[in-house]
Design a protein around this motif. Structure first.
Motif, PDB file in Angstrom:
ATOM      1  N   LEU A  37       2.288   3.598 -10.238  1.00  0.00           N
ATOM      2  CA  LEU A  37       2.596   2.613 -11.278  1.00  0.00           C
ATOM      3  C   LEU A  37       2.870   1.234 -10.692  1.00  0.00           C
ATOM      4  CD1 LEU A  37       4.899   4.656 -13.710  1.00  0.00           C
ATOM      5  CD2 LEU A  37       2.536   3.921 -14.094  1.00  0.00           C
ATOM      6  N   PHE A  38       3.234   1.202  -9.421  1.00  0.00           N
ATOM      7  CA  PHE A  38       3.530  -0.070  -8.769  1.00  0.00           C
ATOM      8  C   PHE A  38       2.266  -0.846  -8.393  1.00  0.00           C
ATOM      9  CE2 PHE A  38       7.751   1.098  -9.047  1.00  0.00           C
ATOM     10  CZ  PHE A  38       8.602   0.169  -8.455  1.00  0.00           C
ATOM     11  N   ALA A  39       1.104  -0.367  -8.856  1.00  0.00           N
ATOM     12  CA  ALA A  39      -0.138  -1.113  -8.645  1.00  0.00           C
ATOM     13  C   ALA A  39      -0.089  -2.466  -9.351  1.00  0.00           C
ATOM     14  CB  ALA A  39      -1.330  -0.305  -9.147  1.00  0.00           C
ATOM     15  N   PHE A  40       0.864  -2.638 -10.267  1.00  0.00           N
ATOM     16  CA  PHE A  40       1.012  -3.932 -10.937  1.00  0.00           C
ATOM     17  C   PHE A  40       1.355  -5.029  -9.931  1.00  0.00           C
ATOM     18  CE2 PHE A  40       5.477  -2.695 -10.711  1.00  0.00           C
ATOM     19  CZ  PHE A  40       6.125  -3.903 -10.502  1.00  0.00           C
ATOM     20  N   LEU A  41       1.804  -4.643  -8.749  1.00  0.00           N
ATOM     21  CA  LEU A  41       2.135  -5.617  -7.712  1.00  0.00           C
ATOM     22  C   LEU A  41       0.912  -6.425  -7.291  1.00  0.00           C
ATOM     23  CD1 LEU A  41       4.464  -3.471  -5.429  1.00  0.00           C
ATOM     24  CD2 LEU A  41       5.159  -5.234  -7.068  1.00  0.00           C
ATOM     25  N   SER A  54       7.102  -8.995  -2.885  1.00  0.00           N
ATOM     26  CA  SER A  54       8.018  -8.065  -2.221  1.00  0.00           C
ATOM     27  C   SER A  54       9.379  -8.034  -2.917  1.00  0.00           C
ATOM     28  CB  SER A  54       8.190  -8.442  -0.744  1.00  0.00           C
ATOM     29  OG  SER A  54       8.872  -9.675  -0.598  1.00  0.00           O
ATOM     30  N   ILE A  55       9.832  -9.177  -3.392  1.00  0.00           N
ATOM     31  CA  ILE A  55      11.120  -9.233  -4.089  1.00  0.00           C
ATOM     32  C   ILE A  55      11.048  -8.489  -5.422  1.00  0.00           C
ATOM     33  CG2 ILE A  55      12.746 -10.776  -5.254  1.00  0.00           C
ATOM     34  CD1 ILE A  55      12.161 -12.835  -3.042  1.00  0.00           C
ATOM     35  N   ILE A  56       9.963  -8.709  -6.165  1.00  0.00           N
ATOM     36  CA  ILE A  56       9.798  -8.018  -7.449  1.00  0.00           C
ATOM     37  C   ILE A  56       9.708  -6.515  -7.239  1.00  0.00           C
ATOM     38  CG2 ILE A  56       8.194  -7.648  -9.374  1.00  0.00           C
ATOM     39  CD1 ILE A  56       7.615 -10.638  -9.313  1.00  0.00           C
ATOM     40  N   ALA A  57       9.007  -6.100  -6.190  1.00  0.00           N
ATOM     41  CA  ALA A  57       8.897  -4.663  -5.885  1.00  0.00           C
ATOM     42  C   ALA A  57      10.276  -4.077  -5.604  1.00  0.00           C
ATOM     43  CB  ALA A  57       7.980  -4.457  -4.688  1.00  0.00           C
ATOM     44  N   ALA A  58      11.081  -4.793  -4.828  1.00  0.00           N
ATOM     45  CA  ALA A  58      12.418  -4.305  -4.481  1.00  0.00           C
ATOM     46  C   ALA A  58      13.288  -4.162  -5.723  1.00  0.00           C
ATOM     47  CB  ALA A  58      13.070  -5.254  -3.476  1.00  0.00           C
ATOM     48  N   ILE A  59      13.250  -5.154  -6.593  1.00  0.00           N
ATOM     49  CA  ILE A  59      14.051  -5.095  -7.824  1.00  0.00           C
ATOM     50  C   ILE A  59      13.589  -3.946  -8.709  1.00  0.00           C
ATOM     51  CG2 ILE A  59      14.611  -6.317  -9.955  1.00  0.00           C
ATOM     52  CD1 ILE A  59      14.430  -8.938  -8.327  1.00  0.00           C
ATOM     53  N   GLY A 113      -1.781 -11.615  -7.104  1.00  0.00           N
ATOM     54  CA  GLY A 113      -2.947 -12.423  -7.464  1.00  0.00           C
ATOM     55  C   GLY A 113      -2.591 -13.632  -8.309  1.00  0.00           C
ATOM     56  N   VAL A 114      -1.746 -13.427  -9.298  1.00  0.00           N
ATOM     57  CA  VAL A 114      -1.351 -14.525 -10.190  1.00  0.00           C
ATOM     58  C   VAL A 114      -0.555 -15.579  -9.417  1.00  0.00           C
ATOM     59  CG1 VAL A 114       0.084 -15.168 -12.174  1.00  0.00           C
ATOM     60  CG2 VAL A 114      -1.391 -13.139 -12.291  1.00  0.00           C
ATOM     61  N   THR A 115       0.394 -15.126  -8.601  1.00  0.00           N
ATOM     62  CA  THR A 115       1.210 -16.063  -7.828  1.00  0.00           C
ATOM     63  C   THR A 115       0.354 -16.838  -6.830  1.00  0.00           C
ATOM     64  OG1 THR A 115       3.070 -14.515  -7.980  1.00  0.00           O
ATOM     65  CG2 THR A 115       3.292 -16.325  -6.423  1.00  0.00           C
ATOM     66  N   LEU A 116      -0.602 -16.157  -6.214  1.00  0.00           N
ATOM     67  CA  LEU A 116      -1.500 -16.817  -5.275  1.00  0.00           C
ATOM     68  C   LEU A 116      -2.351 -17.860  -5.993  1.00  0.00           C
ATOM     69  CD1 LEU A 116      -2.819 -17.166  -2.516  1.00  0.00           C
ATOM     70  CD2 LEU A 116      -4.322 -15.243  -3.058  1.00  0.00           C
ATOM     71  N   TYR A 117      -2.880 -17.502  -7.162  1.00  0.00           N
ATOM     72  CA  TYR A 117      -3.735 -18.428  -7.911  1.00  0.00           C
ATOM     73  C   TYR A 117      -2.958 -19.678  -8.322  1.00  0.00           C
ATOM     74  CZ  TYR A 117      -6.704 -20.360 -11.556  1.00  0.00           C
ATOM     75  OH  TYR A 117      -7.471 -21.219 -12.322  1.00  0.00           O
ATOM     76  N   VAL A 118      -1.727 -19.483  -8.773  1.00  0.00           N
ATOM     77  CA  VAL A 118      -0.923 -20.608  -9.255  1.00  0.00           C
ATOM     78  C   VAL A 118      -0.410 -21.478  -8.110  1.00  0.00           C
ATOM     79  CG1 VAL A 118       1.216 -21.247 -10.430  1.00  0.00           C
ATOM     80  CG2 VAL A 118      -0.233 -19.432 -11.375  1.00  0.00           C
ATOM     81  N   SER A 119       0.077 -20.838  -7.051  1.00  0.00           N
ATOM     82  CA  SER A 119       0.707 -21.597  -5.954  1.00  0.00           C
ATOM     83  C   SER A 119      -0.257 -21.981  -4.840  1.00  0.00           C
ATOM     84  CB  SER A 119       1.848 -20.791  -5.348  1.00  0.00           C
ATOM     85  OG  SER A 119       1.347 -19.670  -4.631  1.00  0.00           O
ATOM     86  N   ARG A 120      -1.337 -21.196  -4.698  1.00  0.00           N
ATOM     87  CA  ARG A 120      -2.298 -21.340  -3.606  1.00  0.00           C
ATOM     88  C   ARG A 120      -1.666 -21.087  -2.249  1.00  0.00           C
ATOM     89  NH1 ARG A 120      -4.341 -26.815  -3.653  1.00  0.00           N
ATOM     90  NH2 ARG A 120      -5.684 -26.069  -1.979  1.00  0.00           N
ATOM     91  N   GLY A 168       0.807  -1.219   0.000  1.00  0.00           N
ATOM     92  CA  GLY A 168       0.000   0.000   0.000  1.00  0.00           C
ATOM     93  C   GLY A 168       0.835   1.261   0.000  1.00  0.00           C
ATOM     94  N   ILE A 169       1.898   1.302   0.808  1.00  0.00           N
ATOM     95  CA  ILE A 169       2.714   2.523   0.837  1.00  0.00           C
ATOM     96  C   ILE A 169       3.487   2.678  -0.480  1.00  0.00           C
ATOM     97  CG2 ILE A 169       2.897   2.389   3.340  1.00  0.00           C
ATOM     98  CD1 ILE A 169       5.874   1.696   2.998  1.00  0.00           C
ATOM     99  N   VAL A 170       3.876   1.559  -1.068  1.00  0.00           N
ATOM    100  CA  VAL A 170       4.574   1.612  -2.354  1.00  0.00           C
ATOM    101  C   VAL A 170       3.654   2.170  -3.434  1.00  0.00           C
ATOM    102  CG1 VAL A 170       5.560   0.196  -4.198  1.00  0.00           C
ATOM    103  CG2 VAL A 170       6.202  -0.241  -1.824  1.00  0.00           C
ATOM    104  N   ILE A 171       2.417   1.689  -3.452  1.00  0.00           N
ATOM    105  CA  ILE A 171       1.447   2.165  -4.448  1.00  0.00           C
ATOM    106  C   ILE A 171       1.101   3.627  -4.204  1.00  0.00           C
ATOM    107  CG2 ILE A 171      -0.937   1.904  -5.267  1.00  0.00           C
ATOM    108  CD1 ILE A 171      -0.593  -1.130  -4.679  1.00  0.00           C
ATOM    109  N   GLY A 172       1.009   4.025  -2.942  1.00  0.00           N
ATOM    110  CA  GLY A 172       0.711   5.420  -2.630  1.00  0.00           C
ATOM    111  C   GLY A 172       1.800   6.357  -3.110  1.00  0.00           C
ATOM    112  N   ALA A 173       3.054   5.924  -2.967  1.00  0.00           N
ATOM    113  CA  ALA A 173       4.186   6.754  -3.386  1.00  0.00           C
ATOM    114  C   ALA A 173       4.434   6.678  -4.884  1.00  0.00           C
ATOM    115  CB  ALA A 173       5.440   6.319  -2.629  1.00  0.00           C
ATOM    116  N   GLN A 174       4.197   5.497  -5.458  1.00  0.00           N
ATOM    117  CA  GLN A 174       4.411   5.282  -6.893  1.00  0.00           C
ATOM    118  C   GLN A 174       3.232   4.479  -7.445  1.00  0.00           C
ATOM    119  OE1 GLN A 174       6.582   6.315  -9.044  1.00  0.00           O
ATOM    120  NE2 GLN A 174       8.115   7.283  -7.724  1.00  0.00           N
TER     121      GLN A 174
END
Length: 198
Positions: free
Chosen positions: A118-122, A144-149, A127-134, A110-116
């Protein structure tokens, strides 16, 4: 003085125990008494299901986003992330829940999206990772790792530093989940890909 008030408000926003309140109000269940015993989004998905988990996810993201926007709304010369991080601290150590909080994934997002924005893609990544991995824990860690990179490509060192700090907090808070993922014993939500398989 205004800066201190804004920081305090960010902490109090982060301290709102969404999972606890939603569980008690609509499901007559304290999520802290079930599953992992955690009050956050991960355990809410596990204990109360997709609807409750999604609501708590949205609420926890929102409180982080609002916290990051506070210095902008008040016209303060403070980086949104520098205020938003106090919402993360509030979520991990909430005054409204005996200072025993969640793992800070949704609030950090939430703080990342508030500041940037464009990071709403997170949200899509999660969602995709949750759906695939459950596994909410795996989706949280991956996001969190993708956001950091991704933060390294903005040229904003304050933003990047706090995103990396948030990632470290998320990973540390998920240490036990990582062990369970490794040995194949991590709990899975009752929806998503191959949900009938064990």
């Amino acid at each position: 003085m205004v800066e201190i008030v804004v920081i305090l408000c960010a902490y109090l926003l982060g301290s709102i125990p969404s999972g606890v309140w939603i569980g008690k109000l609509f499901f007559k269940t304290d999520v802290r008494e079930h599953g992992s015993g955690n009050m956050g989004t991960t355990n809410t998905f596990r204990v109360l299901g997709k609807t409750a988990g999604t609501i708590v996810l949205i609420l926890d993201i929102t409180k982080g986003t609002v916290a990051a926007l506070l210095p902008i709304w008040f016209g303060l010369n403070i980086h949104p992330m520098a205020v938003g991080i106090f919402a993360v601290i509030g979520h991990v150590f909430p005054i409204f829940a005996g200072f025993k909080g969640g793992k800070a994934v949704a609030t950090s997002a939430g703080i990342v999206i508030g500041a940037q924005p464009l990071f709403a893609f997170l949200i899509l990544i999660f969602g995709v990772t949750l759906y695939v991995s459950r596994m909410v824990s795996l989706a949280s860690i991956v996001t969190s790792i993708i956001a950091a990179i991704a933060s390294l490509f903005l040229g904003d060192w304050i933003f990047a530093t706090i995103v990396w700090l948030a990632m470290i907090i998320v990973i540390i808070r998920h240490r036990s989940n990582i062990e369970r993922i490794k040995n194949g014993s991590e709990s899975k939500v009752p929806f998503g890909l191959n949900k009938t398989k064990k």
